[in-house]
Design a protein around this motif. Structure first.
Motif, short mmCIF file in Angstrom:
data_model
loop_
_atom_site.label_atom_id
_atom_site.label_comp_id
_atom_site.label_asym_id
_atom_site.label_seq_id
_atom_site.Cartn_x
_atom_site.Cartn_y
_atom_site.Cartn_z
N ILE A 204 0.94 -1.29 0.41
CA ILE A 204 0.15 0.20 0.34
C ILE A 204 0.70 1.64 -0.26
O ILE A 204 0.26 2.66 -0.89
CB ILE A 204 -0.96 0.00 1.33
CG1 ILE A 204 -1.90 -1.21 0.70
CG2 ILE A 204 -1.45 1.03 1.13
CD1 ILE A 204 -3.52 -0.85 -0.10
N THR A 205 2.12 1.69 0.76
CA THR A 205 2.57 2.65 0.79
C THR A 205 3.72 2.71 -0.51
O THR A 205 2.74 3.88 -1.38
CB THR A 205 4.31 2.03 1.90
OG1 THR A 205 3.53 1.89 3.35
CG2 THR A 205 4.77 3.30 1.94
N SER A 206 3.51 1.64 -1.39
CA SER A 206 4.15 1.85 -2.52
C SER A 206 3.48 2.24 -3.51
O SER A 206 3.94 2.96 -4.32
CB SER A 206 4.58 0.00 -3.27
OG SER A 206 5.46 0.80 -4.55
N ASP A 207 2.05 2.09 -3.47
CA ASP A 207 0.73 1.91 -4.52
C ASP A 207 0.87 3.70 -4.25
O ASP A 207 0.16 3.98 -4.83
CB ASP A 207 -0.47 1.26 -3.79
CG ASP A 207 -1.13 1.28 -4.92
OD1 ASP A 207 -0.64 0.46 -5.86
OD2 ASP A 207 -2.71 1.33 -4.20
N ILE A 208 0.60 4.10 -2.76
CA ILE A 208 0.42 5.28 -2.52
C ILE A 208 1.89 6.51 -2.93
O ILE A 208 0.82 6.96 -3.98
CB ILE A 208 0.25 5.76 -1.03
CG1 ILE A 208 -0.57 4.80 -0.70
CG2 ILE A 208 0.42 7.60 -1.23
CD1 ILE A 208 -1.14 5.23 1.24
N GLN B 25 2.31 9.57 -10.09
CA GLN B 25 1.90 10.00 -11.27
C GLN B 25 1.01 11.00 -11.11
O GLN B 25 1.53 11.82 -11.77
CB GLN B 25 1.33 8.76 -11.34
CG GLN B 25 1.81 7.50 -11.95
CD GLN B 25 0.68 6.20 -11.89
OE1 GLN B 25 -0.26 6.64 -13.14
NE2 GLN B 25 0.94 5.50 -11.38
N CYS B 26 0.55 11.60 -9.76
CA CYS B 26 -0.36 12.87 -9.53
C CYS B 26 0.73 14.60 -10.32
O CYS B 26 0.19 14.70 -10.96
CB CYS B 26 -1.03 13.49 -8.47
SG CYS B 26 -2.20 12.12 -8.42
N LEU C 299 6.39 8.78 -16.04
CA LEU C 299 6.91 7.39 -16.35
C LEU C 299 7.62 6.43 -15.01
O LEU C 299 7.31 5.85 -15.21
CB LEU C 299 7.70 7.61 -17.36
CG LEU C 299 8.53 6.28 -17.62
CD1 LEU C 299 7.30 5.49 -18.38
CD2 LEU C 299 9.56 6.72 -18.79
N VAL C 300 8.44 8.30 -13.79
CA VAL C 300 8.55 6.86 -13.23
C VAL C 300 7.24 6.14 -12.08
O VAL C 300 7.65 4.88 -11.63
CB VAL C 300 9.59 6.99 -11.73
CG1 VAL C 300 9.49 7.31 -10.47
CG2 VAL C 300 10.48 7.70 -13.13
N GLY C 301 6.49 6.86 -12.10
CA GLY C 301 5.48 6.41 -10.91
C GLY C 301 4.48 4.83 -12.08
O GLY C 301 4.34 4.73 -10.81
#
Length: 298
Positions: free
Chosen positions: A133-137, A143-144, A168-170
Motif C-alpha cells: 500500500i505504501t508503494s501504491d500511495i 503520477q499525480c 513514467l517513474v510512477g
C-alpha cells in the motif's frame, strides 16, 4: 490541408466520441454495482470487508475520466479537459491494486495457519500489505505530480518532458510493485496447495481465480502505459487511439468487472459466517483460527 482547428487539436488522431460514450456508460454501470456490493451490501454484514471500497472509487474515477474525454473531444483545444481526462484514466487503476494488496493479506490469514507459514520473504502479512500500500500511495503521488507538472506547462516544452518523466517513474514503480504482488500471490497459492491439511475453501478458490484474471489485465495495462510513456508522444501508442481502448479501457473494465463477479465481499463473507457457525456449534480446528482473523476490518 492544415487548418487552425487542426493546429489546436491536442490529440494525435481523430478521437472517437462513440467509444468514449460507450466506456463512460460501462464504467458507470460498474460504479453502481460496486457501490451496491462494497458499500450498501457490505455495511449490512456482520463481518466487514472494507478493502473492496477502492474498487468503487476506481470505477467512479474511470467514469469521470471517460466522461470528461467526451467533453474534451468536443473541445480539442482545451488543455484542462484533456489533462483531466488523461489523468483520471491513468490514476484510477491504482485503487484496483489497493484492493488486491489488502485482499492478499486476508487470503494469507484465512488460508494459512498462524506463525511461520504466513511469512513470505521474512515479512508477516500485516507488514506485507502495508509495504504494498505504501508503494501504491507513492506511485499515486508520483503520477499525480507528473501529471500536474506537465499540465502546468500546458503539456508543452520542458515542463511537459519533466512531467512525463515523473509520471513514467510512477508507472514503472506501480508495475514493479504489482509484479511483486503476483509473485507473492503465486507463492501463497503454492504453499497452500502443497499442504495436505489445509487446501483452499471452494469459495476462496473463486476469489483467487478472480484475482488472477484481474491481475493479468492490470499487468497488461501497466506494461502498456510504461511502454507508451517510455516511447513518448512520437511513439506508436500515443498516435493510435485503438491502443488506449484495447490496452487501457477494456483491460481495466474487465479487471473491475471480474472482481465484482468473484466478489470477496460475498464469497469470503459466506466462508467466514460458516466458520463462525462451526465455532459456535463446538467444531474447532483451523476454522476457529480463520474465523477469528476474519472478524477484523481493514
Amino acid at each position: 490541408m492544415a487548418t487552425d482547428t487542426e493546429d489546436l487539436n491536442l490529440y494525435f488522431y481523430n478521437p472517437s466520441t462513440a467509444l468514449a460514450v460507450v466506456f463512460s456508460v460501462l464504467y458507470f454501470l460498474l460504479t453502481l454495482y460496486h457501490f451496491h456490493i462494497s458499500i450498501l451490501y457490505a455495511r449490512k454484514q456482520p463481518i466487514k470487508h472494507r478493502y473492496t471500497i477502492p474498487l468503487f472509487v476506481a470505477a467512479l474515477i474511470s467514469t469521470a475520466g471517460w466522461s470528461v474525454r467526451i467533453a474534451s473531444i468536443k473541445n480539442k483545444s482545451s488543455i484542462p479537459l484533456y489533462a483531466t481526462s488523461a489523468s483520471y484514466v491513468v490514476i484510477s487503476p491504482i485503487f484496483v491494486c489497493a484492493t488486491l494488496y489488502l485482499l492478499l493479506t486476508r487470503l494469507i490469514r484465512s488460508s494459512l495457519p498462524e506463525g511461520p507459514a504466513q511469512v513470505f520473504f521474512h515479512i508477516p502479512p500485516r507488514w506485507l500489505g502495508r509495504m504494498f500500500i505504501t508503494s501504491d500511495i507513492f506511485s499515486f503521488l508520483t503520477q499525480c505530480s507528473g501529471s500536474g507538472i506537465a499540465s502546468s506547462g500546458n503539456w508543452e516544452g520542458n515542463l511537459k518532458d519533466v512531467g512525463t518523466n515523473v509520471l513514467l517513474v510512477g508507472l514503472a514503480l506501480q508495475l514493479a510493485t504489482f509484479s511483486t504482488f503476483l509473485l507473492v500471490l503465486g507463492r501463497v497459492v503454492r504453499r497452500v496447495d502443497r499442504s495436505r491439511d489445509i487446501g483452499f475453501d471452494p469459495r476462496v478458490k473463486k476469489v483467487i481465480l478472480g484475482v488472477w484474471i484481474a491481475g493479468f489485465f492490470v499487468q497488461t495495462r501497466s506494461i502498456y502505459r510504461v511502454v507508451e510513456f517510455g516511447l513518448g508522444i512520437d511513439g506508436y501508442p500515443f498516435r493510435n487511439e485503438w491502443c488506449l481502448y484495447v490496452l487501457e479501457a477494456a483491460p481495466m473494465f474487465i479487471a473491475i468487472a471480474v472482481l465484482g463477479w468473484y466478489s470477496p465481499v460475498k464469497l469470503m463473507q459466506q466462508k467466514a459466517q460458516t466458520e463462525i457457525t462451526m465455532e459456535r456449534t463446538g467444531i474447532t480446528g483451523r476454522g476457529k483460527t480463520v474465523a477469528t482473523s476474519e472478524r477484523g476490518t481493514v
